[in-house]
Scaffold this active site. Structure first.
Site, PDB file in Angstrom:
ATOM      1  N   HIS A  31      25.879  -5.510  18.673  1.00 33.42           N
ATOM      2  CA  HIS A  31      25.047  -6.366  19.450  1.00 33.42           C
ATOM      3  C   HIS A  31      23.835  -6.713  19.168  1.00 33.42           C
ATOM      4  O   HIS A  31      23.109  -7.796  19.557  1.00 33.42           O
ATOM      5  CB  HIS A  31      25.036  -5.743  21.190  1.00 33.42           C
ATOM      6  CG  HIS A  31      23.941  -4.733  21.174  1.00 33.42           C
ATOM      7  ND1 HIS A  31      24.215  -3.264  21.075  1.00 33.42           N
ATOM      8  CD2 HIS A  31      22.583  -4.654  21.279  1.00 33.42           C
ATOM      9  CE1 HIS A  31      23.173  -2.510  21.221  1.00 33.42           C
ATOM     10  NE2 HIS A  31      22.155  -3.500  21.487  1.00 33.42           N
TER      11      HIS A  31
ATOM     12  N   ASP B 285      30.921  -1.125  19.227  1.00 34.66           N
ATOM     13  CA  ASP B 285      29.623  -1.709  19.069  1.00 34.66           C
ATOM     14  C   ASP B 285      29.095  -1.332  17.715  1.00 34.66           C
ATOM     15  O   ASP B 285      28.393  -0.642  17.375  1.00 34.66           O
ATOM     16  CB  ASP B 285      28.800  -1.334  19.759  1.00 34.66           C
ATOM     17  CG  ASP B 285      27.196  -2.255  20.070  1.00 34.66           C
ATOM     18  OD1 ASP B 285      27.270  -3.265  19.187  1.00 34.66           O
ATOM     19  OD2 ASP B 285      26.381  -1.852  20.903  1.00 34.66           O
TER      20      ASP B 285
ATOM     21  N   SER C 170      18.269   0.285  19.345  1.00 34.87           N
ATOM     22  CA  SER C 170      19.537  -0.164  19.187  1.00 34.87           C
ATOM     23  C   SER C 170      19.939  -0.232  17.763  1.00 34.87           C
ATOM     24  O   SER C 170      19.218  -0.869  17.134  1.00 34.87           O
ATOM     25  CB  SER C 170      20.093  -1.380  19.998  1.00 34.87           C
ATOM     26  OG  SER C 170      20.297  -0.937  21.217  1.00 34.87           O
TER      27      SER C 170
HETATM   28  N1  ARG Z   1      20.449  -1.447  23.780  1.00 33.13           N
HETATM   29  C1  ARG Z   1      19.234  -1.068  23.679  1.00 33.13           C
HETATM   30  C2  ARG Z   1      18.687  -1.931  22.287  1.00 33.13           C
HETATM   31  O1  ARG Z   1      19.332  -2.977  22.198  1.00 33.13           O
HETATM   32  C3  ARG Z   1      19.240   0.204  23.286  1.00 33.13           C
HETATM   33  C4  ARG Z   1      19.549   0.901  24.500  1.00 33.13           C
HETATM   34  C5  ARG Z   1      19.603   2.344  24.517  1.00 33.13           C
HETATM   35  N2  ARG Z   1      19.481   2.770  25.978  1.00 33.13           N
HETATM   36  C6  ARG Z   1      19.394   4.009  26.486  1.00 33.13           C
HETATM   37  N3  ARG Z   1      19.079   4.079  27.701  1.00 33.13           N
HETATM   38  N4  ARG Z   1      19.771   5.004  25.695  1.00 33.13           N
HETATM   39  O2  ARG Z   1      17.865  -1.719  21.803  1.00 33.13           O
END
Ligand code: ARG
Length: 313
Positions: free
Chosen positions: A100, A154, A257
Protein backbone atom coordinates in the site's frame (compact mmCIF):
# COMPACT_ATOMS: atom_id res chain seq x y z
CA UNK A 1 7.92 22.36 12.31
CA UNK A 2 4.15 22.25 12.50
CA UNK A 3 3.86 23.78 9.07
CA UNK A 4 6.14 21.12 7.69
CA UNK A 5 4.34 18.25 9.33
CA UNK A 6 0.97 19.58 8.25
CA UNK A 7 2.15 19.76 4.68
CA UNK A 8 3.49 16.27 4.88
CA UNK A 9 0.38 14.94 6.54
CA UNK A 10 -1.66 16.21 3.63
CA UNK A 11 0.61 14.53 1.17
CA UNK A 12 0.65 11.33 3.15
CA UNK A 13 -3.10 11.30 3.07
CA UNK A 14 -3.15 11.48 -0.72
CA UNK A 15 -0.76 8.60 -0.94
CA UNK A 16 0.04 5.89 1.50
CA UNK A 17 -2.74 6.43 3.97
CA UNK A 18 -5.40 6.78 1.31
CA UNK A 19 -5.87 3.06 1.01
CA UNK A 20 -5.84 2.59 4.76
CA UNK A 21 -8.50 5.20 5.33
CA UNK A 22 -10.64 3.41 2.78
CA UNK A 23 -10.17 0.14 4.64
CA UNK A 24 -10.86 1.71 8.01
CA UNK A 25 -13.87 3.59 6.66
CA UNK A 26 -15.02 0.27 5.30
CA UNK A 27 -14.78 -1.28 8.75
CA UNK A 28 -16.58 1.61 10.38
CA UNK A 29 -19.15 1.65 7.63
CA UNK A 30 -19.81 -2.04 8.13
CA UNK A 31 -20.54 -1.79 11.83
CA UNK A 32 -22.86 0.45 13.83
CA UNK A 33 -20.88 3.29 15.35
CA UNK A 34 -21.58 2.03 18.86
CA UNK A 35 -19.81 -1.25 18.22
CA UNK A 36 -16.55 0.49 17.44
CA UNK A 37 -16.83 3.59 19.58
CA UNK A 38 -13.46 4.77 20.88
CA UNK A 39 -12.77 3.05 24.16
CA UNK A 40 -10.52 5.87 25.32
CA UNK A 41 -6.79 6.27 25.15
CA UNK A 42 -4.39 5.24 27.84
CA UNK A 43 -3.05 8.78 28.00
CA UNK A 44 -6.51 10.07 28.81
CA UNK A 45 -6.83 11.70 32.20
CA UNK A 46 -3.08 11.95 32.65
CA UNK A 47 -0.33 14.05 31.12
CA UNK A 48 0.48 13.03 27.56
CA UNK A 49 3.87 11.38 27.22
CA UNK A 50 6.55 13.19 25.23
CA UNK A 51 6.15 12.80 21.46
CA UNK A 52 6.84 9.20 20.42
CA UNK A 53 6.35 6.72 17.34
CA UNK A 54 3.41 6.28 19.70
CA UNK A 55 4.82 5.40 23.09
CA UNK A 56 8.38 4.84 21.82
CA UNK A 57 11.81 6.41 22.13
CA UNK A 58 14.25 8.31 19.90
CA UNK A 59 16.74 6.16 17.95
CA UNK A 60 20.42 7.14 18.42
CA UNK A 61 22.43 8.14 15.35
CA UNK A 62 23.41 5.21 13.13
CA UNK A 63 21.19 2.56 14.76
CA UNK A 64 19.00 0.42 12.46
CA UNK A 65 20.73 1.56 9.27
CA UNK A 66 18.67 -0.98 7.33
CA UNK A 67 15.58 1.15 8.01
CA UNK A 68 14.56 2.90 4.78
CA UNK A 69 12.66 6.13 4.21
CA UNK A 70 10.50 6.25 1.06
CA UNK A 71 10.49 9.73 -0.46
CA UNK A 72 8.40 11.48 -3.09
CA UNK A 73 10.49 14.29 -4.59
CA UNK A 74 7.44 16.46 -5.46
CA UNK A 75 6.03 16.05 -1.93
CA UNK A 76 8.32 18.68 -0.41
CA UNK A 77 11.56 20.63 -0.45
CA UNK A 78 13.44 18.48 2.09
CA UNK A 79 13.45 14.79 2.93
CA UNK A 80 11.41 15.39 6.08
CA UNK A 81 8.55 16.68 3.97
CA UNK A 82 9.11 14.09 1.24
CA UNK A 83 8.98 10.98 3.47
CA UNK A 84 5.70 9.04 3.31
CA UNK A 85 6.51 5.45 4.31
CA UNK A 86 9.22 3.18 5.69
CA UNK A 87 10.98 0.12 4.32
CA UNK A 88 13.92 -2.15 5.08
CA UNK A 89 17.10 -3.01 3.19
CA UNK A 90 16.97 -6.79 2.64
CA UNK A 91 19.86 -7.11 0.15
CA UNK A 92 22.27 -4.63 -1.46
CA UNK A 93 19.78 -4.18 -4.30
CA UNK A 94 16.42 -4.58 -2.55
CA UNK A 95 14.17 -2.77 -0.11
CA UNK A 96 11.09 -4.43 1.35
CA UNK A 97 8.01 -2.30 2.02
CA UNK A 98 4.21 -2.53 2.16
CA UNK A 99 2.28 -2.84 -1.11
CA UNK A 100 0.00 0.00 0.00
CA UNK A 101 3.06 2.26 0.24
CA UNK A 102 3.96 1.91 -3.42
CA UNK A 103 0.80 0.93 -5.31
CA UNK A 104 0.25 4.56 -6.39
CA UNK A 105 3.75 4.91 -7.91
CA UNK A 106 4.29 4.48 -11.63
CA UNK A 107 3.74 6.06 -14.96
CA UNK A 108 0.02 5.36 -15.47
CA UNK A 109 -2.36 8.34 -15.57
CA UNK A 110 -3.95 7.33 -12.24
CA UNK A 111 -0.61 7.07 -10.44
CA UNK A 112 0.14 9.76 -7.88
CA UNK A 113 3.94 9.61 -8.02
CA UNK A 114 6.09 8.95 -11.09
CA UNK A 115 8.73 6.23 -10.68
CA UNK A 116 11.43 8.75 -11.62
CA UNK A 117 10.32 10.99 -8.72
CA UNK A 118 10.58 8.16 -6.18
CA UNK A 119 13.68 7.88 -3.93
CA UNK A 120 14.77 5.54 -1.17
CA UNK A 121 17.16 6.54 1.63
CA UNK A 122 18.83 4.09 4.02
CA UNK A 123 21.36 4.66 6.79
CA UNK A 124 19.78 7.91 7.97
CA UNK A 125 18.45 8.66 11.44
CA UNK A 126 17.35 12.31 11.16
CA UNK A 127 15.37 12.84 7.96
CA UNK A 128 16.60 16.30 6.98
CA UNK A 129 20.30 15.67 7.68
CA UNK A 130 21.06 14.38 4.18
CA UNK A 131 23.46 11.60 5.24
CA UNK A 132 23.06 7.90 4.47
CA UNK A 133 22.62 6.46 1.00
CA UNK A 134 20.01 7.77 -1.43
CA UNK A 135 18.90 5.78 -4.45
CA UNK A 136 16.60 6.07 -7.42
CA UNK A 137 14.43 3.06 -8.14
CA UNK A 138 14.59 0.65 -11.07
CA UNK A 139 11.39 -1.24 -10.42
CA UNK A 140 8.67 -2.01 -7.89
CA UNK A 141 7.22 -5.51 -7.58
CA UNK A 142 4.00 -5.83 -5.61
CA UNK A 143 2.83 -9.22 -4.35
CA UNK A 144 0.48 -10.61 -7.03
CA UNK A 145 -2.26 -11.28 -4.45
CA UNK A 146 -2.13 -7.80 -2.85
CA UNK A 147 -5.72 -6.76 -2.18
CA UNK A 148 -6.26 -3.09 -1.32
CA UNK A 149 -9.78 -3.86 -0.08
CA UNK A 150 -8.75 -6.41 2.55
CA UNK A 151 -5.03 -5.56 2.94
CA UNK A 152 -4.07 -9.20 2.44
CA UNK A 153 -0.52 -9.70 1.04
CA UNK A 154 0.62 -6.16 1.86
CA UNK A 155 4.19 -6.59 0.62
CA UNK A 156 6.32 -5.15 -2.19
CA UNK A 157 9.97 -5.27 -3.16
CA UNK A 158 11.77 -2.21 -4.49
CA UNK A 159 14.78 -2.83 -6.74
CA UNK A 160 17.26 0.03 -6.40
CA UNK A 161 18.96 1.65 -9.39
CA UNK A 162 22.35 1.00 -7.75
CA UNK A 163 23.32 -1.29 -4.87
CA UNK A 164 24.06 -0.33 -1.24
CA UNK A 165 27.06 -2.32 -0.06
CA UNK A 166 28.05 -0.61 3.17
CA UNK A 167 24.89 -1.27 5.17
CA UNK A 168 24.13 -4.69 6.58
CA UNK A 169 20.68 -5.80 5.36
CA UNK A 170 18.12 -7.11 7.86
CA UNK A 171 17.53 -10.88 7.69
CA UNK A 172 14.09 -12.26 7.00
CA UNK A 173 12.26 -15.12 8.67
CA UNK A 174 12.16 -18.32 6.64
CA UNK A 175 9.03 -18.71 4.48
CA UNK A 176 6.70 -21.36 5.87
CA UNK A 177 8.38 -21.31 9.30
CA UNK A 178 6.54 -19.77 12.23
CA UNK A 179 9.03 -20.69 14.98
CA UNK A 180 9.64 -17.06 15.95
CA UNK A 181 5.94 -16.22 16.13
CA UNK A 182 5.45 -17.03 19.78
CA UNK A 183 2.77 -14.89 21.41
CA UNK A 184 4.23 -12.57 24.03
CA UNK A 185 7.64 -12.27 22.37
CA UNK A 186 9.05 -8.77 21.95
CA UNK A 187 9.55 -7.08 18.61
CA UNK A 188 10.76 -3.62 17.65
CA UNK A 189 9.01 -1.35 15.15
CA UNK A 190 10.76 1.78 13.89
CA UNK A 191 10.06 4.75 11.69
CA UNK A 192 9.22 8.43 11.30
CA UNK A 193 5.46 8.06 11.62
CA UNK A 194 2.99 10.08 13.65
CA UNK A 195 3.79 10.14 17.36
CA UNK A 196 0.30 11.00 18.57
CA UNK A 197 -2.17 8.30 19.55
CA UNK A 198 -5.27 8.19 17.38
CA UNK A 199 -8.55 7.03 18.88
CA UNK A 200 -10.63 4.58 16.86
CA UNK A 201 -12.68 6.52 14.36
CA UNK A 202 -11.36 9.91 15.48
CA UNK A 203 -8.33 12.08 15.03
CA UNK A 204 -5.70 12.69 17.67
CA UNK A 205 -3.71 15.25 15.69
CA UNK A 206 -0.34 14.82 14.00
CA UNK A 207 3.25 15.25 15.04
CA UNK A 208 5.81 13.83 12.64
CA UNK A 209 9.29 13.46 14.17
CA UNK A 210 12.53 14.40 12.41
CA UNK A 211 14.45 11.66 14.22
CA UNK A 212 13.60 7.99 13.80
CA UNK A 213 11.77 6.44 16.72
CA UNK A 214 11.41 2.88 17.92
CA UNK A 215 8.95 1.03 20.09
CA UNK A 216 8.95 -2.46 21.59
CA UNK A 217 5.73 -4.37 21.03
CA UNK A 218 4.59 -7.79 22.04
CA UNK A 219 3.25 -10.28 19.55
CA UNK A 220 -0.36 -11.32 19.98
CA UNK A 221 -1.65 -14.83 19.37
CA UNK A 222 -3.53 -15.48 16.13
CA UNK A 223 -6.76 -15.82 18.13
CA UNK A 224 -6.24 -12.47 19.88
CA UNK A 225 -5.52 -10.89 16.49
CA UNK A 226 -8.74 -12.28 15.03
CA UNK A 227 -10.78 -11.29 18.09
CA UNK A 228 -9.46 -7.72 18.22
CA UNK A 229 -10.58 -7.13 14.66
CA UNK A 230 -13.84 -9.03 14.63
CA UNK A 231 -16.48 -6.32 14.67
CA UNK A 232 -20.17 -7.14 14.50
CA UNK A 233 -19.35 -10.64 13.28
CA UNK A 234 -17.05 -9.49 10.49
CA UNK A 235 -13.36 -10.34 10.78
CA UNK A 236 -10.85 -7.94 9.23
CA UNK A 237 -7.59 -9.66 10.08
CA UNK A 238 -6.42 -12.63 8.03
CA UNK A 239 -4.46 -15.24 9.95
CA UNK A 240 -2.29 -16.44 7.07
CA UNK A 241 -1.04 -13.04 5.94
CA UNK A 242 -1.25 -10.78 9.02
CA UNK A 243 0.19 -10.59 12.54
CA UNK A 244 -0.90 -8.35 15.39
CA UNK A 245 1.50 -6.68 17.81
CA UNK A 246 0.99 -4.02 20.41
CA UNK A 247 1.14 -2.98 24.01
CA UNK A 248 -0.87 -0.44 25.96
CA UNK A 249 -0.08 3.03 24.61
CA UNK A 250 2.48 1.66 22.14
CA UNK A 251 1.96 1.27 18.41
CA UNK A 252 3.07 2.25 14.96
CA UNK A 253 1.08 4.96 13.20
CA UNK A 254 0.63 6.75 9.85
CA UNK A 255 3.99 7.21 8.17
CA UNK A 256 5.48 4.06 9.75
CA UNK A 257 3.90 1.76 7.17
CA UNK A 258 6.29 -0.35 5.15
CA UNK A 259 8.83 -0.29 7.97
CA UNK A 260 10.09 -3.43 9.70
CA UNK A 261 8.91 -5.35 12.77
CA UNK A 262 12.12 -7.05 13.92
CA UNK A 263 14.29 -8.28 16.78
CA UNK A 264 17.97 -9.03 17.42
CA UNK A 265 18.97 -12.23 15.63
CA UNK A 266 20.79 -14.86 17.70
CA UNK A 267 23.24 -15.16 14.80
CA UNK A 268 24.00 -11.42 14.83
CA UNK A 269 22.28 -8.50 13.18
CA UNK A 270 18.50 -8.28 13.11
CA UNK A 271 15.71 -10.47 11.80
CA UNK A 272 12.45 -9.14 10.40
CA UNK A 273 9.10 -10.81 11.11
CA UNK A 274 6.61 -8.31 9.73
CA UNK A 275 5.96 -5.14 7.74
CA UNK A 276 3.93 -2.29 9.27
CA UNK A 277 0.59 -2.45 7.50
CA UNK A 278 -2.53 -1.05 9.20
CA UNK A 279 -4.64 -0.65 12.32
CA UNK A 280 -7.74 1.10 13.59
CA UNK A 281 -6.48 4.35 15.10
CA UNK A 282 -3.00 4.23 16.64
CA UNK A 283 -2.44 2.86 20.15
CA UNK A 284 -6.23 2.80 20.47
CA UNK A 285 -7.32 0.44 23.24
CA UNK A 286 -8.38 -2.92 21.86
CA UNK A 287 -6.89 -2.35 18.41
CA UNK A 288 -3.29 -3.56 18.03
CA UNK A 289 -1.15 -2.76 14.98
CA UNK A 290 -1.39 -5.20 12.08
CA UNK A 291 1.76 -6.36 10.28
CA UNK A 292 2.29 -8.29 7.07
CA UNK A 293 3.23 -11.85 8.01
CA UNK A 294 6.57 -12.62 6.36
CA UNK A 295 6.50 -16.29 7.39
CA UNK A 296 3.62 -16.74 4.98
CA UNK A 297 5.10 -19.05 2.34
CA UNK A 298 3.71 -17.12 -0.60
CA UNK A 299 4.85 -13.76 0.77
CA UNK A 300 8.26 -15.02 1.85
CA UNK A 301 8.92 -16.81 -1.42
CA UNK A 302 7.75 -13.81 -3.44
CA UNK A 303 10.37 -11.71 -1.64
CA UNK A 304 13.12 -14.31 -2.13
CA UNK A 305 12.29 -14.53 -5.85
CA UNK A 306 12.56 -10.76 -6.28
CA UNK A 307 15.99 -10.96 -4.67
CA UNK A 308 17.00 -13.70 -7.10
CA UNK A 309 17.21 -16.25 -4.30
CA UNK A 310 15.90 -19.79 -4.19
CA UNK A 311 12.36 -20.06 -2.81
CA UNK A 312 11.66 -22.47 0.06
CA UNK A 313 9.60 -25.55 -0.85
N1 ARG B 1 -1.08 2.42 7.42
C1 ARG B 1 -0.19 3.27 8.13
C2 ARG B 1 0.75 3.94 7.16
O1 ARG B 1 0.41 4.01 6.00
C3 ARG B 1 0.44 2.55 9.28
C4 ARG B 1 -0.63 2.16 10.19
C5 ARG B 1 -0.18 1.47 11.37
N2 ARG B 1 -1.24 1.67 12.27
C6 ARG B 1 -1.31 1.14 13.45
N3 ARG B 1 -2.28 1.46 14.24
N4 ARG B 1 -0.38 0.33 13.84
O2 ARG B 1 1.73 4.54 7.53
Amino acid sequence: MFKGSDRRARRTRWGATLAVSTLVLGIFGAAPAAAVAPEGLQAEGGPLPAPRIVGGTAVPNGKYKFQAALLGVPFGSDDYQRQFCGGSLISPWHVLTAAHCVDFIGDDSDDILALEDFRVVVGRTVLQWGNGVRRSVDRIDIHPDWDPDTFKFDAAVITLAAPVYLIKPVKLVTPGTDALERPGTEWVASGWGNTLAQPAGGTGGTNYPHRMREVTLSLLSATECLNAYTIEGDTYTHKATMLCAGRTGKDTCQGDSGGPLFQKAVTGGYIQLGVTSWGIGCAATGYPGVYTRLSNRSIGNFILEQMGEVPVQ
